[in-house]
Enzyme design. Structure first.
Site, PDB file in Angstrom:
ATOM      1  N   LYS A  78       0.844  -1.245   0.024  1.00 51.19           N
ATOM      2  CA  LYS A  78      -0.117  -0.013   0.037  1.00 51.19           C
ATOM      3  C   LYS A  78       0.976   1.233  -0.132  1.00 51.19           C
ATOM      4  O   LYS A  78       0.474   2.361  -0.213  1.00 51.19           O
ATOM      5  CB  LYS A  78      -1.106  -0.062   1.292  1.00 51.19           C
ATOM      6  N   ASP A  79       2.189   1.045   0.134  1.00 51.91           N
ATOM      7  CA  ASP A  79       3.148   2.332   0.190  1.00 51.91           C
ATOM      8  C   ASP A  79       3.598   2.445  -1.007  1.00 51.91           C
ATOM      9  O   ASP A  79       4.467   3.321  -1.370  1.00 51.91           O
ATOM     10  CB  ASP A  79       4.233   1.921   1.291  1.00 51.91           C
ATOM     11  N   ARG A 126      -8.362   7.926   4.156  1.00 52.38           N
ATOM     12  CA  ARG A 126      -9.340   6.887   4.019  1.00 52.38           C
ATOM     13  C   ARG A 126     -10.051   6.423   5.142  1.00 52.38           C
ATOM     14  O   ARG A 126     -11.441   6.447   5.296  1.00 52.38           O
ATOM     15  CB  ARG A 126      -8.538   5.651   3.244  1.00 52.38           C
ATOM     16  N   ARG A 127      -9.326   6.246   6.145  1.00 50.80           N
ATOM     17  CA  ARG A 127     -10.217   5.870   7.660  1.00 50.80           C
ATOM     18  C   ARG A 127     -10.998   7.077   8.015  1.00 50.80           C
ATOM     19  O   ARG A 127     -12.015   6.703   8.445  1.00 50.80           O
ATOM     20  CB  ARG A 127      -8.933   5.361   8.641  1.00 50.80           C
ATOM     21  N   ARG A 144       0.820  10.711  13.526  1.00 46.30           N
ATOM     22  CA  ARG A 144       1.809  10.114  12.925  1.00 46.30           C
ATOM     23  C   ARG A 144       2.599   9.089  13.920  1.00 46.30           C
ATOM     24  O   ARG A 144       2.353   9.166  15.048  1.00 46.30           O
ATOM     25  CB  ARG A 144       2.893  11.063  12.363  1.00 46.30           C
ATOM     26  N   ARG A 150       1.606   4.941  18.492  1.00 45.27           N
ATOM     27  CA  ARG A 150       0.296   5.163  18.226  1.00 45.27           C
ATOM     28  C   ARG A 150      -0.659   4.619  19.358  1.00 45.27           C
ATOM     29  O   ARG A 150      -1.674   5.144  19.739  1.00 45.27           O
ATOM     30  CB  ARG A 150      -0.196   4.522  16.894  1.00 45.27           C
ATOM     31  N   CYS A 237     -10.160  11.715  -9.432  1.00 44.89           N
ATOM     32  CA  CYS A 237     -10.591  11.868  -8.140  1.00 44.89           C
ATOM     33  C   CYS A 237      -9.726  12.077  -7.054  1.00 44.89           C
ATOM     34  O   CYS A 237      -8.629  11.437  -7.070  1.00 44.89           O
ATOM     35  CB  CYS A 237     -11.370  10.371  -7.952  1.00 44.89           C
TER      36      CYS A 237
END
Length: 331
Positions: A78-79, A126-127, A144, A150, A237
């Site tokens: 995904k990166d 997205r989240r 971050r 986190r 988009c």
């Protein structure tokens, strides 16, 4: 062949992922040496949206590949930007970890149990968009940091919860800290989430052949569909995007089922669409679903402004065609 030099970021998650790949290459009979590389995403405390997106994690490692300082790179898929990098090839996409997101919340709470006004941290638009669309009255705060940082926001009481990728916690052996695995019906993962990309130079046929044995056909098909959708949407988009493809049994054999989300970060607009297509045509499936989203209004969605104040700094977790005759056989 001499020992394969495998480039990795220095974070605990990155070295764990790279070690997983290295162990499988060693099991296939190769010597492997890990080479740690620092990326801009590791040293900057700014939000990803402010420093160029997730591609900042891949750039330094890709430069090391092209310069010949390393032979193999392992990325969280995904990166990786969807645009192929000239001179490089993703020679293997190993079997995928569970792609879903998880909640880590105080007092063992789930999303539905968090009270209105609870503060949830995530660095992902997205989240943010999908959490807002649930209408639970949560306050989503940009953060971050690596997994320790986190989760530390929750244990310190600074935040009520954070949302993370399940794959990262699984690879670090910390799944017991998740208080809920979030159903994709509520929050779709990022395209490619849970999968790894093993990349090398396209002119190194010996390295390509060594790495290709790790490729998983089902995982590659799924992430190709997801990332082709993302690539097609990026042209028209700017909204946050989630996508998940799964292999399903159809009337005439295996098929791919692809679900996607696009929406505004404030949750005021959300588009969720799905499509089923041939297993052998994942790229076409992604493009077709992207066109449906664009025709239904995704092209008109604009990313809502977000707070760009950086959180405490810490090291944070269209595929090229596979090499010819790749064997068929995580972030």
């Amino acid at each position: 062949m001499t020992a394969l030099r495998l480039g990795t970021r220095r974070s605990a998650l990155a070295t764990t992922q790279s070690g997983w790949v290295a162990d499988r290459l060693r099991a296939a009979g190769h010597e492997v040496e890990l080479v740690e590389i620092t990326t801009e995403g590791d040293v900057s405390g700014e939000l990803l949206t402010a420093i160029g997106g997730t591609g900042v994690f891949a750039a330094a490692i890709r430069h090391a590949l092209l310069d010949g300082r390393i032979d193999v790179a392992v990325h969280s898929l995904k990166d990786l930007p969807t645009t192929p990098e000239p001179g490089l090839v993703v020679a293997a996409v190993p079997v995928r970890e569970d792609s879903r997101d998880v909640l880590v919340a105080r007092d063992g709470l789930t999303l539905g149990e968090l009270p209105a006004g609870a503060v949830v941290g995530t660095g992902s638009p997205r989240r943010t968009a999908q959490l807002a669309a649930l209408g639970l009255g949560l306050e989503v705060r940009p953060i971050r940091g690596n997994v320790d940082t986190r989760i530390g926001f929750v244990t310190s009481g600074e935040l009520d919860a954070v949302v993370l990728a399940r794959a990262g916690l699984a690879r670090l052996g910390r799944l017991d800290e998740a208080t809920e695995v979030i159903d994709p019906i509520q929050v779709l993962p990022a395209p490619g989430q849970g999968a790894l990309a093993v990349e090398c130079r396209s002119d190194r046929s010996d390295v390509v052949a060594a790495v290709a044995v790790l490729d998983d056909a089902d995982t590659r098909a799924c992430v190709t569909a997801e990332r082709s959708l993302l690539a097609a949407l990026e042209a028209g988009c700017t909204a946050p995007v989630g996508a998940l493809a799964e292999v399903v049994e159809g009337d005439d054999g295996l098929e791919l089922s692809l679900r996607a989300f696009a929406g505004t970060e404030d949750g005021s607009v959300e588009l969720r669409r799905s499509l089923v297509g041939p297993y052998s045509e994942p790229e076409s499936l992604g493009v077709r679903l992207a066109r449906i989203l664009l025709e239904d209004g995704a092209a008109d969605l604009q990313t809502a402004p977000v707070d760009s104040t950086p959180a405490p700094a810490a090291d944070v977790a269209h595929l090229p065609d596979p090499a010819p005759h790749q064997p068929e056989q995580v972030s």
